[in-house]
Motif scaffolding. Sequence first.
Motif, mmCIF file in Angstrom:
data_model
loop_
_atom_site.group_PDB
_atom_site.id
_atom_site.type_symbol
_atom_site.label_atom_id
_atom_site.label_comp_id
_atom_site.label_asym_id
_atom_site.label_seq_id
_atom_site.Cartn_x
_atom_site.Cartn_y
_atom_site.Cartn_z
ATOM 1 N N ASN A 93 0.920 -1.264 -0.110
ATOM 2 C CA ASN A 93 0.090 -0.028 0.108
ATOM 3 C C ASN A 93 0.699 1.193 0.063
ATOM 4 O OD1 ASN A 93 -2.571 -1.160 0.228
ATOM 5 N ND2 ASN A 93 -2.396 -1.686 1.980
ATOM 6 N N ASN A 94 2.026 1.177 0.452
ATOM 7 C CA ASN A 94 3.062 2.256 0.238
ATOM 8 C C ASN A 94 3.460 2.526 -1.270
ATOM 9 O OD1 ASN A 94 5.113 4.015 0.213
ATOM 10 N ND2 ASN A 94 6.531 2.904 1.207
ATOM 11 N N LEU A 95 2.957 3.439 -1.980
ATOM 12 C CA LEU A 95 3.256 3.827 -3.206
ATOM 13 C C LEU A 95 4.405 4.716 -3.681
ATOM 14 C CD1 LEU A 95 -0.613 4.925 -4.188
ATOM 15 C CD2 LEU A 95 0.554 2.619 -4.227
ATOM 16 N N ALA A 96 5.365 4.446 -2.845
ATOM 17 C CA ALA A 96 6.565 5.432 -3.226
ATOM 18 C C ALA A 96 7.061 4.580 -4.355
ATOM 19 C CB ALA A 96 7.366 5.275 -2.154
ATOM 20 N N GLY A 97 6.804 3.153 -4.338
ATOM 21 C CA GLY A 97 7.727 2.439 -5.439
ATOM 22 C C GLY A 97 9.173 2.236 -5.204
ATOM 23 N N ASP A 98 9.480 2.109 -4.225
ATOM 24 C CA ASP A 98 10.909 2.144 -3.805
ATOM 25 C C ASP A 98 11.449 0.981 -3.069
ATOM 26 O OD1 ASP A 98 10.075 2.853 -1.444
ATOM 27 O OD2 ASP A 98 11.400 4.773 -1.093
ATOM 28 N N SER A 99 10.467 -0.173 -2.963
ATOM 29 C CA SER A 99 10.740 -1.324 -2.277
ATOM 30 C C SER A 99 11.108 -2.416 -3.157
ATOM 31 C CB SER A 99 9.790 -1.852 -1.642
ATOM 32 O OG SER A 99 9.218 -0.615 -0.404
ATOM 33 N N ASN A 100 12.244 -3.169 -3.004
ATOM 34 C CA ASN A 100 12.668 -4.312 -3.542
ATOM 35 C C ASN A 100 11.728 -5.463 -3.618
ATOM 36 O OD1 ASN A 100 15.457 -2.937 -2.723
ATOM 37 N ND2 ASN A 100 15.402 -3.664 -4.819
ATOM 38 N N ASP A 143 4.614 -36.943 -21.488
ATOM 39 C CA ASP A 143 4.769 -37.280 -22.757
ATOM 40 C C ASP A 143 5.981 -36.939 -23.782
ATOM 41 O OD1 ASP A 143 2.325 -38.712 -22.527
ATOM 42 O OD2 ASP A 143 0.789 -37.165 -23.318
ATOM 43 N N GLY A 144 6.765 -36.339 -22.889
ATOM 44 C CA GLY A 144 8.235 -35.979 -23.722
ATOM 45 C C GLY A 144 8.034 -34.667 -24.268
ATOM 46 N N TYR A 145 7.107 -33.799 -23.901
ATOM 47 C CA TYR A 145 7.200 -32.382 -24.108
ATOM 48 C C TYR A 145 7.985 -31.401 -23.033
ATOM 49 C CZ TYR A 145 3.567 -33.149 -27.229
ATOM 50 O OH TYR A 145 2.541 -33.546 -28.298
ATOM 51 N N ILE A 146 8.939 -30.664 -23.549
ATOM 52 C CA ILE A 146 9.778 -30.095 -22.711
ATOM 53 C C ILE A 146 9.232 -28.626 -22.398
ATOM 54 C CG2 ILE A 146 12.147 -28.814 -22.522
ATOM 55 C CD1 ILE A 146 12.905 -30.760 -24.770
ATOM 56 N N PRO A 147 9.099 -28.255 -21.053
ATOM 57 C CA PRO A 147 8.908 -27.077 -20.605
ATOM 58 C C PRO A 147 9.796 -26.004 -20.554
ATOM 59 C CG PRO A 147 9.474 -28.437 -18.563
ATOM 60 C CD PRO A 147 9.508 -29.005 -19.724
ATOM 61 N N GLN A 148 9.188 -24.904 -21.039
ATOM 62 C CA GLN A 148 10.113 -23.961 -20.832
ATOM 63 C C GLN A 148 9.330 -22.667 -19.840
ATOM 64 O OE1 GLN A 148 12.878 -23.192 -22.315
ATOM 65 N NE2 GLN A 148 12.917 -24.880 -23.352
ATOM 66 N N VAL A 149 10.054 -22.195 -18.865
ATOM 67 C CA VAL A 149 9.460 -21.574 -17.708
ATOM 68 C C VAL A 149 9.657 -20.001 -17.623
ATOM 69 C CG1 VAL A 149 9.059 -21.669 -15.290
ATOM 70 C CG2 VAL A 149 9.511 -24.024 -16.522
ATOM 71 N N ARG A 150 8.730 -19.242 -17.594
ATOM 72 C CA ARG A 150 8.820 -17.939 -17.396
ATOM 73 C C ARG A 150 8.477 -17.706 -15.785
ATOM 74 N NH1 ARG A 150 5.096 -14.383 -21.232
ATOM 75 N NH2 ARG A 150 6.759 -12.723 -20.445
ATOM 76 N N ALA A 151 9.065 -17.074 -15.138
ATOM 77 C CA ALA A 151 9.039 -16.590 -13.670
ATOM 78 C C ALA A 151 9.053 -15.113 -13.415
ATOM 79 C CB ALA A 151 10.035 -17.321 -12.734
ATOM 80 N N LEU A 152 7.615 -14.953 -13.201
ATOM 81 C CA LEU A 152 7.407 -13.242 -13.115
ATOM 82 C C LEU A 152 7.265 -12.855 -11.715
ATOM 83 C CD1 LEU A 152 6.942 -14.163 -16.366
ATOM 84 C CD2 LEU A 152 5.372 -12.310 -16.307
ATOM 85 N N ALA A 153 8.246 -11.941 -11.449
ATOM 86 C CA ALA A 153 8.190 -11.485 -9.912
ATOM 87 C C ALA A 153 7.370 -10.016 -10.171
ATOM 88 C CB ALA A 153 9.492 -11.339 -9.309
ATOM 89 N N CYS A 154 6.145 -9.965 -9.599
ATOM 90 C CA CYS A 154 5.600 -8.653 -9.882
ATOM 91 C C CYS A 154 5.154 -7.809 -8.648
ATOM 92 C CB CYS A 154 4.083 -9.177 -10.376
ATOM 93 S SG CYS A 154 4.087 -10.348 -11.880
ATOM 94 N N ASN A 155 5.516 -6.694 -8.606
ATOM 95 C CA ASN A 155 5.406 -5.730 -7.485
ATOM 96 C C ASN A 155 5.046 -4.480 -7.936
ATOM 97 O OD1 ASN A 155 7.946 -5.052 -8.249
ATOM 98 N ND2 ASN A 155 8.676 -4.995 -6.040
ATOM 99 N N GLY A 157 6.903 -1.924 -6.901
ATOM 100 C CA GLY A 157 8.580 -1.522 -6.426
ATOM 101 C C GLY A 157 9.523 -1.778 -7.161
ATOM 102 N N LEU A 158 10.676 -1.909 -6.770
ATOM 103 C CA LEU A 158 11.896 -2.289 -7.525
ATOM 104 C C LEU A 158 12.156 -3.849 -7.885
ATOM 105 C CD1 LEU A 158 14.173 0.502 -5.872
ATOM 106 C CD2 LEU A 158 12.965 0.655 -7.805
ATOM 107 N N GLN A 159 13.171 -4.063 -8.459
ATOM 108 C CA GLN A 159 13.411 -5.298 -8.778
ATOM 109 C C GLN A 159 14.051 -6.110 -7.655
ATOM 110 O OE1 GLN A 159 15.018 -6.086 -12.815
ATOM 111 N NE2 GLN A 159 16.389 -7.818 -11.926
ATOM 112 N N TRP A 160 14.101 -7.256 -7.520
ATOM 113 C CA TRP A 160 14.920 -8.066 -6.545
ATOM 114 C C TRP A 160 16.310 -7.705 -6.111
ATOM 115 C CZ3 TRP A 160 12.918 -10.481 -11.004
ATOM 116 C CH2 TRP A 160 13.741 -10.934 -11.714
ATOM 117 N N ASN A 161 16.656 -7.793 -5.160
ATOM 118 C CA ASN A 161 18.086 -7.334 -4.557
ATOM 119 C C ASN A 161 19.327 -8.273 -5.215
ATOM 120 O OD1 ASN A 161 18.133 -9.461 -2.999
ATOM 121 N ND2 ASN A 161 17.604 -8.148 -1.246
#
Length: 554
Positions: A93-100, A143-155, A157-161
């Motif tokens: 709820n802090n909208l400063a957008g400065d938290s990782n 069944d032999g299909y290969i998974p390609q995974v996208r991991a999306l970190a959503c917030n 604020g800022l990206q992870w440290n």
Amino acid sequence: MNINASIIDQRLASVVNDIRQKAAEELRINDQSRLKSLAFAYLCVKTILDLENDNAFDCLTEGGGDFGVDAMHISEEYDGEFTVTLFQAKYKNNLAGDSNFPEQGIESLINAIQYLFNPAARLEHINQRLLTKVEEARSLIQDGYIPQVRALACNNGLQWNQSAQEAIERTGFGDQVTWEHVNHERLVQILQATRPVKDTLQLSGKAIVEDMEFSRVLVGRISVTEIATLIARHGERLLERNIRRYLGLQGNRVNEGIRHTLTSQEKNNFYFYNNGITLTCDNFSYNALQDGDYQVRVENLQIINGGQTCMTIFKTLQEPDLLHQNAQAYVLLRLYQLPRENEDLVTRITYATNSQNPVDLKDLRANDERQQRLEMDIQQLGFNYRRKRSDTSTRSTDITSGVAAEAVLSVWRKKPHQAKFFSREHFGKLYDSIFTDQLNGSQVIIAVQLYRIAENRRKRPEPTDPDFVRYASCFIAMQMGRKILAELGINMRDISHQNFPTAQQLIAQNSETYFNASVQDIQNALHELYGRQEISLQQLSATFRRGDLITRLQ
């Protein structure tokens, strides 16, 4: 206060209202703070994957036993691979957008990936909604299909440290897992994508310019470095929805090939290896007195084909030194100046140059004569056919073209496995078999109503429902279609506005009976196929994906 964080916060108030009822019914979430967190996850899914409302909500898995995965989306398999997108959303709820983005959240995603995609790993204390999706992915892996995974970190604020980044690097997942950060800045950038782009393109060498029936065409070449800087300036505004479905550099063979060329000794041959990009604009101008190397001013520029190429160029050339090294790498450019009033021509060109893209095809088919005819016919029956994409929430009387395609293919064409697992072709190769000239509004509405009954039960199964209900909604809808036709004593082609009221009355009175009888049909078919042995969720998922039961249900 960060202005973009504030914009997203205001939007969430509306999203909470839109999903409140579904959240209570399907996820048992009523608390206001949890609702806001859920709304943020939903907004991220809907915006990044460019999904319609119901499909986006269906991805949500938030709740107890969610492994730190708030949403999960599985693409169709293609060329031996499939893409799984995992979302974890952290909203403050802090909208400063400065938290990782919290390190603990990254560690949860790492743990989830280690367990969820290993078919041998036992899953305990996992919620049923996530388990259904995980076993679907695991059945594809088996069944032999290969998974390609996208991991999306959503917030918001800022990206992870750096510590979290080191944890990612220690996993050893390699190219099979890509990590992305999504925050208020990126969401707002996508949501503002409709603003027109006005810019100057720096071409290289000679170019051909020709006037053609009130349109103009320019064919030339442009440096990949120019493309990279163009994307950097305009991003989603230039690529519109294409960027939202961008699958990254890994796991997509075409994108991997583009990256390989740009990072190899073959980079100067890129022009010969790539099919080029196609752009449209309202107007372009240049100094025709020059011999070449034109600076072309463009108004309302859009890339209608080659969005994946452009995004991969941009992503690749972000790496140190590659921008300079690719100064002599070029791509073929086709620029069309089209009359503003001729939207139909723009649509036809976009359709022709994007025929491999299923989500675009749904939009491009919207003006097809059959879609317009269905809209009129369905409207006369008191329903609203949404043949065009819309951001407004759907009512019970609304029918989207995507749902109509899946319902008709399941109920009347008796191809339930193609309905669920081949959606990329619903508005491509399967379009003519689904939306025939004989298909009328009454047939569409009845199919959709039966399909919705099965889908609603899939999302909110009764405690006594067998496990396969979560995988078999399209098969159940097919059987329900057979039962209502038997009760009406007619064939599907005989359904019309004349017997439509009778059909509506039967559905209202007997929907539960139709559903239970159809479930029993499928239970009998499973027993015939497998005997009385216990069937795992992975087996169930594979059975319905392959359509093993269709002949046994005829």
